[in-house]
Design a protein around this motif. Structure first.
Motif, short mmCIF file in Angstrom:
data_model
loop_
_atom_site.label_atom_id
_atom_site.label_comp_id
_atom_site.label_asym_id
_atom_site.label_seq_id
_atom_site.Cartn_x
_atom_site.Cartn_y
_atom_site.Cartn_z
N PRO A 139 0.80 -1.24 0.00
CA PRO A 139 0.00 0.00 0.00
C PRO A 139 0.83 1.28 0.00
O PRO A 139 0.28 2.38 0.18
N SER A 140 2.14 1.18 -0.23
CA SER A 140 3.04 2.32 -0.13
C SER A 140 2.62 3.49 -1.02
O SER A 140 2.41 3.35 -2.22
N ASN A 141 2.52 4.68 -0.41
CA ASN A 141 2.24 5.89 -1.17
C ASN A 141 3.40 6.22 -2.11
O ASN A 141 3.20 6.68 -3.23
N LEU A 142 4.62 6.00 -1.63
CA LEU A 142 5.80 6.25 -2.46
C LEU A 142 5.74 5.42 -3.74
O LEU A 142 5.97 5.93 -4.84
N CYS A 143 5.43 4.14 -3.59
CA CYS A 143 5.39 3.26 -4.77
C CYS A 143 4.29 3.68 -5.73
O CYS A 143 4.51 3.75 -6.96
N ARG A 144 3.11 3.95 -5.21
CA ARG A 144 1.99 4.36 -6.08
C ARG A 144 2.31 5.63 -6.85
O ARG A 144 2.08 5.73 -8.06
N LEU A 145 2.86 6.61 -6.16
CA LEU A 145 3.13 7.90 -6.80
C LEU A 145 4.33 7.82 -7.74
O LEU A 145 4.37 8.52 -8.76
N THR A 146 5.30 6.98 -7.42
CA THR A 146 6.42 6.78 -8.35
C THR A 146 5.92 6.19 -9.65
O THR A 146 6.29 6.64 -10.75
N ALA A 147 5.06 5.19 -9.55
CA ALA A 147 4.50 4.57 -10.75
C ALA A 147 3.73 5.59 -11.58
O ALA A 147 3.87 5.66 -12.80
N ALA A 148 2.92 6.43 -10.91
CA ALA A 148 2.13 7.43 -11.62
C ALA A 148 3.03 8.45 -12.30
O ALA A 148 2.80 8.84 -13.46
N ALA A 149 4.08 8.90 -11.60
CA ALA A 149 4.99 9.89 -12.17
C ALA A 149 5.74 9.32 -13.37
O ALA A 149 5.94 10.01 -14.38
N CYS A 150 6.15 8.06 -13.28
CA CYS A 150 6.86 7.44 -14.40
C CYS A 150 5.94 7.28 -15.60
O CYS A 150 6.37 7.42 -16.75
N CYS A 151 4.67 7.00 -15.37
CA CYS A 151 3.71 6.94 -16.48
C CYS A 151 3.64 8.30 -17.17
O CYS A 151 3.64 8.38 -18.41
N ARG A 152 3.59 9.37 -16.38
CA ARG A 152 3.51 10.70 -16.96
C ARG A 152 4.75 11.03 -17.78
O ARG A 152 4.68 11.71 -18.81
N LEU A 153 5.89 10.55 -17.33
CA LEU A 153 7.16 10.87 -18.00
C LEU A 153 7.53 9.85 -19.08
O LEU A 153 8.57 9.98 -19.72
N ASN A 154 6.68 8.82 -19.27
CA ASN A 154 6.96 7.75 -20.21
C ASN A 154 8.30 7.09 -19.88
O ASN A 154 9.13 6.82 -20.76
N LEU A 155 8.49 6.83 -18.60
CA LEU A 155 9.73 6.26 -18.09
C LEU A 155 9.42 4.89 -17.49
O LEU A 155 8.47 4.74 -16.73
N ASP A 156 10.20 3.88 -17.85
CA ASP A 156 9.97 2.54 -17.31
C ASP A 156 10.15 2.53 -15.79
O ASP A 156 10.97 3.28 -15.24
N CYS A 157 9.40 1.65 -15.15
CA CYS A 157 9.40 1.63 -13.69
C CYS A 157 9.14 0.21 -13.22
O CYS A 157 8.32 -0.51 -13.80
N GLU A 158 9.83 -0.20 -12.17
CA GLU A 158 9.55 -1.46 -11.48
C GLU A 158 9.35 -1.17 -10.00
O GLU A 158 10.12 -0.43 -9.39
N ILE A 159 8.30 -1.74 -9.44
CA ILE A 159 7.98 -1.58 -8.03
C ILE A 159 8.30 -2.88 -7.31
O ILE A 159 7.82 -3.96 -7.70
N ILE A 160 9.09 -2.79 -6.26
CA ILE A 160 9.52 -3.97 -5.52
C ILE A 160 8.89 -3.94 -4.13
O ILE A 160 9.05 -2.97 -3.39
N HIS A 161 8.16 -4.99 -3.80
CA HIS A 161 7.46 -5.08 -2.51
C HIS A 161 8.11 -6.12 -1.62
O HIS A 161 8.35 -7.26 -2.06
N ASN A 162 8.36 -5.76 -0.38
CA ASN A 162 8.83 -6.75 0.59
C ASN A 162 7.61 -7.41 1.24
O ASN A 162 7.24 -7.16 2.39
N ALA A 163 6.97 -8.24 0.44
CA ALA A 163 5.77 -8.97 0.85
C ALA A 163 5.66 -10.22 -0.01
O ALA A 163 6.33 -10.33 -1.05
N ALA A 164 4.84 -11.13 0.43
CA ALA A 164 4.61 -12.35 -0.37
C ALA A 164 3.64 -12.02 -1.50
O ALA A 164 2.71 -11.23 -1.32
N PRO A 165 3.85 -12.59 -2.68
CA PRO A 165 2.91 -12.34 -3.78
C PRO A 165 1.55 -12.96 -3.51
O PRO A 165 1.44 -13.95 -2.79
#
Length: 327
Positions: free
Chosen positions: A75-101
């Motif tokens: 639920p990280s705000n940082l991860c959500r907003l990073t993904a959104a910002a990268c979409c706006r910039l057309n920049l590839d992004c990977e989000i890494i979660h320290n949780a079980a899939p």
């Protein structure tokens, strides 16, 4: 100019709202209470990390990076907003979660649903601690380098803190424009970049009568202040300026509103959340901002805060977690 030599991109098109919370203030006995609405932004449902991302991603682009790595819990705000910002910039992004899939499909009310909408790849490294997660991110970055990519690992605290140095400048200008004799600023205190960037900016550009109130949501004082001092010193070096007022000058740190611990709720947390919703129609997350409002309420009711002196509370976002059931 303070940031003239520092790479930065624009993700905020205008200043965030500074609104008077008259009904909430009346209810708790405060006559001049204002909310800095960092939860209301055009990108990714808003939140404080947007300001930091202006500098993190500015640095990434200056370095010619072609993919961004960000890490956090689902639920990280940082991860959500990073993904959104990268979409706006057309920049590839990977989000890494320290949780079980999860074995289930992403659905509404699930943070995975938002990442799925944005088309961002999520990687799960298992329910490990932050140090193990950091090592995993670095290994992933090396894998990408071996593939010819140029990754940027997001999260340098000093670079991120620049966003709230800028926020301090914005707040002081707004207060002047609204003729607010600002005496108190409240914000949640966690790992440091947001609150120390704000504190640095206020001590650099604000007056000596301004009090900053840090409501801890994670660390006791003996853990928090060394982290804060390191970020403060990093800002001095990066901006080539030292504020005339010290880090702890008129700065008040409160541990007593932490409750059971980080991301753990208390009855006071929910009382503050409900009270603001019912008096102002504004929602809070329970991990950060509800604890700040609970602390402010208690200080007013105990007579520890002058209730006729103008105070601003930073609402740093995080509201989507209320709807996801992941707090």
């Amino acid at each position: 100019m303070l940031f003239s030599q520092i790479p930065r991109i624009s993700l905020l098109t205008e200043p965030t709202l500074l609104e008077k919370a008259a009904h909430f203030g009346d209810t708790i006995g405060h006559s001049s209470l204002w909310i800095k609405r960092e939860d209301v932004m055009g990108l990714g449902m808003g939140g404080n990390k947007v300001r930091s991302l202006e500098f993190w991603l500015g640095e990434a682009l200056e370095k010619g990076c072609d993919i961004v790595l960000a890490a956090g819990l689902p639920p990280s705000n940082l991860c959500r907003l990073t993904a959104a910002a990268c979409c706006r910039l057309n920049l590839d992004c990977e989000i890494i979660h320290n949780a079980a899939p999860s074995n289930t499909k992403p659905r509404r009310g699930d943070s995975r649903f938002l990442y799925d909408l944005m088309g961002v790849r999520q990687i799960y490294c298992g329910p490990v601690d932050e140090q193990a997660r950091k090592a995993f991110v670095e290994e992933r970055a090396q894998e990408l380098k071996n593939q010819g990519r140029n990754p940027y690992i997001l999260g340098d605290p000093v670079v991120g803190a620049l966003g709230y140095v800028a926020a301090a400048q914005e707040l002081l200008f707004q207060a002047e424009q609204k003729h607010i004799d600002l005496r108190h600023v409240f914000i949640s205190a966690s790992a440091g970049p947001t609150e120390i960037g704000l504190l640095f900016g206020l001590r650099l550009m604000g007056g000596p009568d301004l009090h900053v109130h840090l409501v801890s949501v994670e660390y006791p004082a003996h853990t928090f202040w060394p982290i804060a001092q390191e970020i403060w010193q990093g800002l001095c070096e990066k901006l080539h300026v030292t504020p005339p007022l010290s880090l702890q000058y008129n700065t008040h740190f409160y541990e007593e509103y932490l409750g059971p611990g980080y991301a753990k709720h208390s009855p006071e947390t929910w009382l503050a959340l409900r009270l603001l919703a019912r008096t102002e129609g504004i929602f809070l997350d329970t991990t950060y901002n509800a604890k700040v409002f609970a602390g402010l309420t208690d200080l007013c009711q105990k007579g520890h805060l002058p209730t006729d002196e103008a105070a601003v509370i930073f609402h740093t976002g995080g509201v989507p977690t209320l709807l996801m059931g992941e707090e």
